[in-house]
Design an enzyme around this catalytic site. Structure first.
Site, PDB file in Angstrom:
ATOM      1  N   ASN A  91      24.712  16.814  -9.437  1.00  0.00           N
ATOM      2  CA  ASN A  91      25.743  15.858  -9.863  1.00  0.00           C
ATOM      3  C   ASN A  91      26.028  15.986 -11.368  1.00  0.00           C
ATOM      4  O   ASN A  91      25.290  16.638 -12.096  1.00  0.00           O
ATOM      5  CB  ASN A  91      25.245  14.442  -9.526  1.00  0.00           C
ATOM      6  N   LYS A  92      27.076  15.317 -11.774  1.00  0.00           N
ATOM      7  CA  LYS A  92      27.480  15.285 -13.186  1.00  0.00           C
ATOM      8  C   LYS A  92      27.850  16.681 -13.697  1.00  0.00           C
ATOM      9  O   LYS A  92      27.578  17.026 -14.861  1.00  0.00           O
ATOM     10  CB  LYS A  92      26.384  14.657 -14.063  1.00  0.00           C
ATOM     11  N   SER A 129     -29.867 -19.071  -0.671  1.00  0.00           N
ATOM     12  CA  SER A 129     -31.154 -18.577  -0.168  1.00  0.00           C
ATOM     13  C   SER A 129     -32.141 -19.718   0.007  1.00  0.00           C
ATOM     14  O   SER A 129     -32.868 -19.779   1.009  1.00  0.00           O
ATOM     15  CB  SER A 129     -31.739 -17.543  -1.139  1.00  0.00           C
ATOM     16  N   SER A 158     -20.896 -12.972  -0.265  1.00  0.00           N
ATOM     17  CA  SER A 158     -19.757 -12.623   0.599  1.00  0.00           C
ATOM     18  C   SER A 158     -18.453 -13.241   0.083  1.00  0.00           C
ATOM     19  O   SER A 158     -17.919 -14.163   0.691  1.00  0.00           O
ATOM     20  CB  SER A 158     -20.014 -13.018   2.057  1.00  0.00           C
TER      21      SER A 158
END
Lengths: 304, 634
Positions: free
Chosen positions: B168-169, B478, B545
């Site tokens: 293009n161009k 724990s 977790s």
């Protein structure tokens, strides 16, 4: 033996596939039904998609009380023919304040349609709503996905749309979020007309030319669908002339400009559309207030 | 500037004839892509303008916009026709793909204008996934750029067979033939490297209109077709899928009453007639199609590309996600695959995390392994990678929790293309193309045993459960878990406590504290807890977790009701003030990286079965509260 599907057959198959995906994955879908030609095609496609079952969702008409009489008549007839439940919602606040297109300008659309739609969806708890918008209608619609996500407050974020690959639609969403689905995104105005023609789909007679009572208002030509009511809100009785007119698009009768026309049949209407030099939404006031990004802004605020 | 494509004369002369002709036009879907500022939007604007798809009111708006915000001085800025979002017009860039429509005498077109910026690759890929043809633009002044290569690679990857290279161009390099030919040669070398077999090159100017609708007088040396003529005449095989074996992924079971049961879906391959023998996958059960039902009457035959509803001769189990296929050539079924994955989310791939995978109408859980490699689209090198970042393209193995009915992507887009969805954010995070199933999936089977989990549990006179303690470091997990186990032991219950630190001394010795390692840590603990629950034990686990997704993954491994999430809801300030192991101090001083609550997130449970905290309760009170909630234990 192979068979070349026409472009309308391809579009039809795509739209049906989209509707079935929504029904399979959404919890509570609804179809927004505006009684226009696009809604007519969308409803017909829904009947095809689920036949012999009726479409497994209701029709929702977000009413402004200012629609043409012919539209209300067809709406009721089509709901009955399709065996679907019809829900009509009118924003109680707009009703109470007497919001109308003459005194309130853009507020009319905002209150009756944008707010009305949001209220109705929240009221019934619909998490997925079908709409009959097409991508060829307007520049921001051309950018919208088929599954378009809305936040819990119904906002659209155009800069952060989900990728949509092939025909795989991700319908998962957080609680409170909802999806607007546009099954006829890829149809053009000509496709809609041609499909109506080929399938004999009932549409509002206002799309065809006939002698009708008209008045001029701010440079536009309008139909006097309810003269007494017009007189009440306009403060005077408009000057009525009978002309042969029809409509390219249907909304509220005081907001929808008519065109003078002799097109009485579908092929004539299509012919006129193809030869015309202005776009379909030109007769509508809604896209113009707010400049270039008017529709985008409305969508961000929750308009369809 | 008059539009070159005048309205079809037939419209005015014989509208019925026009409609008949229009109805049978074929449809070409194409995209324009390439680097930023290569003139994609301008080209589309030009195509719309030249094919008379711009109305007077739109043209007026365009002219005034061009003067106000356009980038082309006093001339019309066609890009403004396509860049429809406010942010795009403000910044003069394309963010998302726009779909535009136009028609010529020979064809109908849907064109998707794709953004050139790398950060919007996912939007480009969205546009490419439904295209039959791609027009790849190159700025003649700049030649082949990284994004030209990236887009070419992606077009080829997703299976676009028709590539147009539009240089293009040309007006800006004085229509220089030698420069044009050098660019084409450069591109040809790259195209061959990535497996693009053929492409059509043409020199154009979207802005000036050279070689768009007619051959340009400025480039007499170019003997090929102008762009529109090429688009109108290029051969598109829309019927290729029809010659493949029959495939109907079931979307929805149509059951209006007891006398009718139909299966609805879009035929993805082959064709079907009443009387055809079919097989339902993955079950493998066979039946015969007795009718194809539509609103317009029953069909004698339906082909790929049509949405239909079919009925069987007998009551065969079939539901959404199943695939109805030709009985004698069914697709494969597997749960482990190799695939190419394009990552599309800001949040990188979490190796080992469970994502939703949607393929056709099937939705399963899937985990992706560490990528074998990612691809550098500029050099085509294979690079080692631990994960897939935004816009990365990589090859990896993945496993699903349920068997998938599939085909290789090159044989079927529908049964070989998938998306990955994040289970928490629900975003579409990746797109994948299946290559093949891994043989180990087919060779590893479940071995049935005679003493099952019910027998194990019955002998211990208890209902197995996993008491999953989660909370910040130092929250008291724990301690409370230990207290609960002591009390259960006194009640003659068979228990086992899996503690985070203890497991990291053995089973998970090889894992660190990166996100990927933390996910794998929890996955392994989940699998061990599940085996112990199968053995009839009440399992207690005490792990930070931190991620919801992994806790949910373990929940899904177990029968309903056996996973009890216990949130030890101690605020960060309290846990940090205690700092039993001195870890918060180390984390705050930067000696310890990826510490939950400090520089690594903790996602609190939304609906834990039990919630305790150690501010209002002692460990013993918390334990008692938990036991009371668990009763009865049988």
């Amino acid at each position: 033996m192979t068979r070349n599907l026409t472009h309308l057959e391809r579009l039809e198959a795509e739209s049906i596939h989209i509707m079935r995906e929504v029904v399979a994955e959404a919890e509570k879908p609804v179809m927004l039904y505006s009684v226009g030609k696009d809604s007519a095609v969308m409803l017909h496609l829904a009947r095809k998609a689920f036949y012999p079952s009726p479409p497994p969702f209701p029709l929702l008409h977000v009413d402004t009380t200012w629609k043409f009489q012919d539209m209300y008549a067809l709406r009721n007839r089509m709901a009955e023919e399709s065996g679907m439940e019809l829900l009509v919602y009118q924003n109680p606040e707009a009703k109470e304040r007497g919001i109308n297109p003459f005194d309130h300008g853009p507020l009319h659309t905002d209150m009756w349609k944008t707010e009305g739609l949001k209220q109705a969806l929240d009221l019934y708890g619909f998490d997925a709503a079908f709409g009959g918008a097409r991508r060829d209608e307007e520049k921001s619609r051309a950018k919208e996905r088929i599954f378009s996500f809305r936040t819990a407050s119904h906002g659209w974020d155009p800069k952060n749309q989900r990728p949509e690959l092939w025909n795989l639609y991700n319908a998962r969403k957080m609680k409170g979020e909802s999806i607007r689905i546009f099954p006829i995104s890829n149809w053009t105005e000509l496709d809609i007309w041609q499909y109506i023609h080929l399938n004999d789909i009932p549409i509002v007679p206002l799309y065809f030319s006939a002698p009708r009572p008209t008045f001029e208002y701010q440079g536009g030509l309008f139909m006097a669908d309810d003269i007494d009511r017009l007189e009440k809100v306009m403060g005077k009785r408009p000057e009525i002339t009978t002309r042969n007119i029809r409509f390219r698009t249907l909304g509220c009768f005081p907001l929808t400009g008519a065109v003078e026309s002799e097109a009485k049949t579908l092929p004539e209407v299509i012919q006129e559309m193809l030869l015309t030099t202005t776009s379909e939404r030109q007769g509508r006031v809604i896209d113009k207030d707010g400049g270039d990004a008017s529709m985008e802004k409305k969508k961000q605020e929750g308009y369809f | 500037m008059d539009p070159i494509y005048k309205t079809d004369a037939l419209i005015a002369e014989d509208i019925d004839a026009y409609l008949e002709q229009h109805q049978h036009k074929s449809l070409l879907r194409f995209i324009t892509c390439g680097s930023v500022d290569d003139g994609k939007s301008t080209l589309i604007g030009r195509l719309l303008y030249d094919s008379k798809m711009i109305f007077e009111d739109q043209l007026e708006a365009l002219q005034s916009d061009s003067k106000r915000v356009g980038t082309q001085g006093q001339e019309i800025d066609f890009a403004l026709l396509v860049d429809g979002l406010a942010a795009e017009r403000e910044q003069g860039i394309t963010i998302d793909v726009a779909y535009r429509f136009f028609t010529t005498e020979k064809r109908k077109f849907i064109v998707a204008d794709c953004p050139g910026h790398e950060q919007y690759t996912r939007n480009m890929f969205t546009g490419a996934s439904t295209a039959d043809l791609a027009v790849i633009l190159i700025d003649a002044r700049k030649g082949v750029l990284v994004q030209t290569r990236r887009h070419s690679y992606l077009c080829n990857l997703i299976g676009i067979k028709n590539i147009v290279l539009a240089v293009n161009k040309m007006d800006l390099i004085d229509y220089d033939q030698a420069r044009y030919e050098a660019i084409v040669a450069d591109y040809a070398a790259f195209a061959e490297e990535i497996g693009i077999k053929t492409f059509t090159a043409m020199p154009i100017s979207g802005f000036k209109g050279d070689n768009i609708t007619t051959n340009s007088a400025n480039m007499p040396w170019y003997s090929g077709k102008p762009l529109i003529e090429h688009l109108e005449t290029v051969e598109i095989d829309n019927t290729a899928d029809q010659s493949k074996p029959f495939r109907l992924p079931v979307q929805w079971v149509n059951r209006p009453n007891l006398d009718f049961r139909g299966f609805s879906g879009l035929i993805s391959g082959g064709s079907v007639k009443p009387g055809d023998a079919v097989r339902v996958l993955p079950s493998g059960k066979t039946s015969v199609v007795i009718k194809i039902v539509t609103l317009d009457g029953e069909l004698d035959e339906a082909v790929a590309g049509q949405s239909v509803t079919v009925c069987f001769a007998d009551e065969v189990d079939c539901s959404r996600g199943n695939v109805i296929a030709a009985a004698d050539s069914p697709p494969e079924v597997s749960d482990q695959f190799e695939a190419t994955i394009v990552w599309m989310d800001d949040d990188a791939l979490h190796v080992g995390r469970s994502y939703w995978l949607k393929l056709g109408t099937q939705m399963v859980s899937a985990t992706v392994q560490q990528p074998k490699y990612t691809i550098n689209v500029n050099t085509m090198e294979h690079l080692a990678a631990k994960t897939l970042e935004l816009n990365a393209i990589g090859v990896a193995e993945l496993a699903t929790d349920k068997p998938l009915v599939f085909e290789a992507y090159e044989d079927s887009r529908t049964l070989g293309g998938f998306i990955l969805i994040d289970k928490i954010t629900n975003r579409t995070v990746g797109a994948g193309l299946l290559h093949f199933s891994l043989r180990r999936a087919q060779n590893v089977h479940w071995q049935p045993t005679d003493i099952g989990r019910e027998e194990h549990a019955a002998l211990k006179n208890q209902k197995p459960r996993v008491l999953w303690f989660t909370g910040l470091s130092g929250s008291g997990k724990s301690t409370i878990a230990n207290e609960v186990e002591k009390q259960l032991h006194l009640m003659n219950r068979h228990t086992f406590l899996l503690d985070g630190d203890n497991v990291r001394h053995g089973l998970n010795r090889d894992l660190g504290f990166t996100e990927a390692d933390r996910i794998e840590n929890i996955r392994r603990v989940g699998e061990v807890a599940k085996l112990m629950a199968d053995a009839g034990l009440i399992v207690l686990t005490a792990f930070i977790s931190p991620f919801r997704a992994e806790r949910d993954m373990v929940r899904k491994m177990l029968p309903e009701g056996e996973f009890i999430e216990i949130f030890v809801d101690t605020p960060l300030e309290v846990a940090e003030a205690r700092d039993v192991k001195g870890l918060y101090k180390k984390a705050r001083s930067g000696q310890l990286k990826n510490f939950t609550g400090i520089d690594s997130p903790y996602e609190a449970p939304e609906n834990p079965e039990i919630r305790v905290n150690t501010v209002e309760m002692t460990a013993a009170e918390a334990a008692e509260h938990i036991i009371r909630k668990l009763l009865p234990l049988k």
